[in-house]
Scaffold this motif. Structure first.
Motif, short mmCIF file in Angstrom:
data_model
loop_
_atom_site.label_atom_id
_atom_site.label_comp_id
_atom_site.label_asym_id
_atom_site.label_seq_id
_atom_site.Cartn_x
_atom_site.Cartn_y
_atom_site.Cartn_z
N PRO A 206 -32.12 22.58 0.02
CA PRO A 206 -31.46 21.39 -0.54
C PRO A 206 -30.36 21.70 -1.54
O PRO A 206 -29.57 20.81 -1.88
CB PRO A 206 -32.62 20.65 -1.23
N PHE A 236 -34.07 18.92 4.11
CA PHE A 236 -33.75 17.54 4.43
C PHE A 236 -33.11 17.50 5.81
O PHE A 236 -32.13 18.21 6.07
CB PHE A 236 -32.79 16.95 3.40
N CYS A 257 -30.05 17.28 -2.66
CA CYS A 257 -30.72 17.00 -1.39
C CYS A 257 -29.73 17.19 -0.23
O CYS A 257 -29.62 16.32 0.65
CB CYS A 257 -31.34 15.61 -1.37
N PHE A 321 -37.32 14.70 3.77
CA PHE A 321 -37.66 16.10 3.51
C PHE A 321 -38.78 16.55 4.44
O PHE A 321 -39.82 15.88 4.53
CB PHE A 321 -38.06 16.27 2.05
#
Length: 330
Positions: A206, A236, A257, A321
């Motif tokens: 991420p 992610f 992210c 995720f």
């Protein structure tokens, strides 16, 4: 009356914007609109100069950190002439404002202090602990490394933060465990070879900032993996029908992210000689397998892991995720 007001009025302020280069056209429109509100319509030449300044400053700030901010301060050129004398604009780089909590949290672990249930269960499934060697990439202060070493696994850990490395070493020594700290640039060495039964990288992807960096992590992990070993990554992933815009990619990096599309993941795996064993929702898996005292891992975990930190107004964000379990090609 209008001329008298122009001379009498004073203007001063600061506008803080995330350093996201893809948003340069939006920022230009916002700033020009602000100046028009004050009766200071920029000329085509001035707007072109503003566009160039914005692009250069945003790019420089984003290269330094995806969480840098652009500060635009504006003030009267000649206070005695008020707005009639024009407005000056200064651009500089700054840290996130205190109000932007999601950017402040982006560099911090969202996983709390308990080991990942997926990591512990996967390690146990690979054989006797003494025979299952583990490489923990981005180990932090040993959330996974210490419990695995306590179980009897030979554990090597890569920690890029010197303070975290010192804490991990101190806890390893005080608990009489064996966690071998490796150089932070281990994955930059070429070629690297190893025979790890399990490689963990729960919190690395991420925060990687380019497709090249992501591919490099997969490549080096594949070289370090034993023929029958497993690679466990936290990543992610975007939904199959989602096509992200550049500005969303930039903002995802700022929020910690950064994500992959399904096709990007497939191309990387194919290119480095790995195959995907499973892709499981981290929220679903950890909520079912962690002890009740360990769930939630942190106050911000659920918002972050479900993608709602990046897409706060969507009930079902287009990213989530996942635990990715990979192994070498048969």
């Amino acid at each position: 009356m209008q001329e008298k007001l122009q001379v009498s009025m004073a203007v001063e302020g600061t506008l803080q914007l995330p350093c996201l280069p893809a948003l340069a056209p939006r920022y230009e429109h916002l700033i020009v609109g602000l100046f028009n509100l004050f009766g200071q319509a920029p000329s085509p030449e001035e707007q072109s100069h503003l566009r160039q300044q914005l692009t250069e400053t945003l790019t420089r700030g984003f290269e330094e950190s995806p969480r840098r901010y652009l500060s635009l301060s504006y003030h009267l050129v000649n206070p005695q002439q008020g707005l009639a004398g024009g407005i000056a604009l200064n651009l500089s780089l700054s840290s996130p404002p205190e109000a932007q909590q999601s950017f402040q949290l982006a560099n911090q672990s969202r996983f709390g202090r308990y080991p990942d249930a997926k990591a512990m269960r996967l390690a146990a499934s690979l054989g006797e602990a003494q025979e299952v060697s583990v490489l923990d990439i981005g180990a932090g202060i040993g959330r996974n490394s210490l419990p695995l070493a306590k179980r009897g696994h030979p554990v090597d850990a890569v920690v890029t933060n010197s303070e975290a490395a010192a804490q991990l070493q101190q806890m390893t020594d005080s608990r009489h465990l064996c966690v071998n700290l490796l150089a932070p640039d281990l994955l930059e060495q070429d070629p690297v070879q190893g025979e790890y039964s399990l490689i963990l990288a729960p919190e690395v992807l991420p925060h990687l900032r380019s497709p090249q960096a992501v591919r490099h992590l997969f490549e080096q992990s594949q070289r370090l993996l034993a023929p029958t070993g497993r690679l466990l990554l936290g990543a992610f992933l975007a939904e199959a029908d989602y096509t992200p815009k550049p500005e969303v990619r930039d903002l995802a990096q700022a929020c910690g992210c950064a994500f992959l599309t399904r096709s990007e993941l497939e191309d990387i795996l194919k290119g480095v000689g790995l195959q995907l064993d499973s892709a499981e929702s981290v929220v679903d898996y950890e909520s079912q397998h962690l002890p009740s005292a360990a769930w939630l891992p942190s106050d911000s975990f659920l918002t972050w892991a479900t993608g709602q930190e990046l897409f706060p107004h969507l009930l079902t964000p287009p990213i989530q995720f996942y635990w990715l379990t990979c192994r070498g090609l048969d």
